[in-house]
Every structure is written in structure tokens, then in C-alpha cells.
Enzyme design. Structure first.
Site, PDB file in Angstrom:
ATOM      1  N   SER A  59       0.832  -1.211   0.000  1.00 23.76           N
ATOM      2  CA  SER A  59       0.000   0.000   0.000  1.00 23.76           C
ATOM      3  C   SER A  59       0.867   1.263   0.000  1.00 23.76           C
ATOM      4  O   SER A  59       2.000   1.257   0.497  1.00 23.76           O
ATOM      5  CB  SER A  59      -0.897   0.026   1.238  1.00 23.76           C
ATOM      6  OG  SER A  59      -1.764  -1.079   1.237  1.00 23.76           O
ATOM      7  N   ALA A  60       0.294   2.343  -0.519  1.00 20.22           N
ATOM      8  CA  ALA A  60       0.997   3.632  -0.516  1.00 20.22           C
ATOM      9  C   ALA A  60       1.141   4.127   0.927  1.00 20.22           C
ATOM     10  O   ALA A  60       0.243   3.916   1.755  1.00 20.22           O
ATOM     11  CB  ALA A  60       0.213   4.651  -1.327  1.00 20.22           C
TER      12      ALA A  60
END
Ligand code: SAM
Length: 217
Positions: A59-60
Site C-alpha cells: 500500500s501507498a
């Protein structure tokens, strides 16, 4: 301190994703470069999701910050993560809940779970995070109830077992939606045995949650 990590965390703070010193300190401490494939090292401190193989992503960083802030994590909490990936988000949560807390993380793809265990070991989080291979849409009844639960993969609706495995006053985050590129992040607080308060937090994009209470394989 890694300069690029510091710069990323400062940018996340200025953009309003980070509000608390707990989350800031954890993001400053956990080395994201140790949780991504070696051929993507130069992208470690971009605020972007990255491929980790098997069609999955890490995930970012801004999403990890949103999750940690919204869950209002505290020292000593028992947390359930659905979707370990390479283990980065679990390490950040482990850093916040500390040695008196624990993170149980479910991953359906064995090779990713193995890699996550390896990454958590080399960064010193192996005693604080238990990675389990299985269908996280069913939750993890063996260790329920949990203070906090979050899914990093999106389902057609919030999986009922996750709601039922929360303590009273526990908090849950789950991306929900029928579009594979755009879903809504749902926040739930368990008010009592049978009552839940639900809030929509806005658009997100996660990989699908594949399992009994998610999407079919
Ligand atoms: N938490 C990760 C991180 O630290 O960046 C992000 C993981 S990725 C966005 C979502 C993960 O959910 C994938 O690794 C995928 O294999 C996993 N997944 C999908 N369905 C699942 C299920 N039913 N149970 C457990 N894991 C699942």
C-alpha cells in the site's frame, strides 16, 4: 535516519495524513525499503503503491498513515490485519502498539506470507507480528476478540466475521465496493453486542479480498 524517509513523512504530515506523533514516529522508524522487492528499491519513498508479485501490491504510505490514524492505535492493543502483503503496514502497526500489543496478520498467498515473515524478522518485528496463511475474510477466531481490525483488500460488503470479532468500542476499517479500481473506505465502531456505528471515509483503491466473505476466486 534515511533522508528520503524523513522527507516523505514530512510531506505526509503537511498534506494532513499524519496528525499524531505515534504515527509519525512509527513511519519514521520502519524502513519501507526492507519491505519491497529489491528491483524497486529506488521507489521505496515515493508515496505510491508498488507491485510485490502475485498481482498484489504494498500500500501507498499515505494509506498506511490514514489507516493508523483512523484506527487510533494505542500501546498494548491486539490488532488483526487482513492482507499481509510484504508486511510493511503490519510492522508500522506493531511499532505503534509496542511490545505489549500484538498484530495478527492473515494472508491468503503463501509465498507472500513467507516473504512477510522474512521481512519482519530482518527488521526485528517477528515477535510482535504473527503472520497466518488463510482466508482473512473469516477473521481469525483463534485470537478474537480484537481491539482493532483492518482489511487491506476490498470486499463487496464489510465481512460479518470481522465485525463480530471486534471488542465493544473496537474499531474496524474495511474497503468496500464493486469496482476494482475505486472503493469506499468504511469505518465501523462496535457500540455494543449488536450495534455498530458506520462512517464512510471516501474513495480508495485496493486489490480484491478473495474469500468466503469477499470475492470468489
Ligand atoms: N498490508 C499490505 C501492506 O503492508 O502494504 C498490503 C497488502 S495488499 C494491498 C492486499 C493483500 O491482501 C494481498 O497480499 C492479497 O493477497 C491479500 N488478500 C486478498 N484476499 C485475502 C483474504 N481473503 N485473506 C487474506 N489475505 C487476502
Amino acid at each position: 535516519m534515511n533522508d528520503r524517509r524523513q522527507e516523505l513523512v514530512e510531506n505526509l504530515e503537511h498534506s494532513g495524513y499524519i496528525h499524531s506523533s505515534r504515527v509519525k514516529d512509527a513511519l519514521l522508524k520502519v524502513p519501507r525499503e526492507k519491505f519491497i522487492p529489491s528491483d524497486k528499491l529506488s521507489y521505496a519513498y515515493l508515496d505510491s503503491p508498488l507491485p510485490i508479485g502475485e498481482g498484489q501490491t504494498i500500500s501507498a504510505p499515505h494509506m498506511v498513515a490514514i489507516i493508523c490514524e483512523k484506527l487510533d492505535l494505542k500501546e498494548g492493543m491486539k490488532v488483526l490485519e487482513i492482507g499481509t502483503g510484504f508486511g510493511y503496514n503490519a510492522a508500522v502497526v506493531a511499532e505503534i502498539v509496542g511490545v505489549n500489543g500484538h498484530v495478527y496478520s492473515l494472508e491468503r498467498i503463501e509465498s507472500l506470507a513467507e516473504k512477510a515473515r522474512e521481512n519482519l524478522k530482518r527488521t526485528g518485528y517477528e515477535d510482535q507480528v504473527t503472520v497466518v496463511v488463510g482466508d482473512g475474510s473469516r477473521g481469525y477466531p483463534d485470537e478474537a476478540p480484537f481491539d482493532r481490525i483492518y482489511a487491506t483488500a476490498s470486499a463487496p460488503k464489510v465481512p460479518e466475521p470481522l465485525k463480530n470479532q471486534l471488542i465493544t468500542n473496537g474499531k474496524l476499517l474495511s474497503p468496500v465496493g464493486t469496482d476494482h479500481y475505486f472503493q469506499e473506505l468504511i469505518f465501523i465502531r462496535r457500540i455494543s453486542e449488536n450495534d455498530f456505528e458506520t462512517q464512510k471515509l471516501g474513495g480508495v483503491a485496493f486489490v480484491p479480498l478473495i474469500g468466503k466473505h469477499g470475492w470468489p476466486e
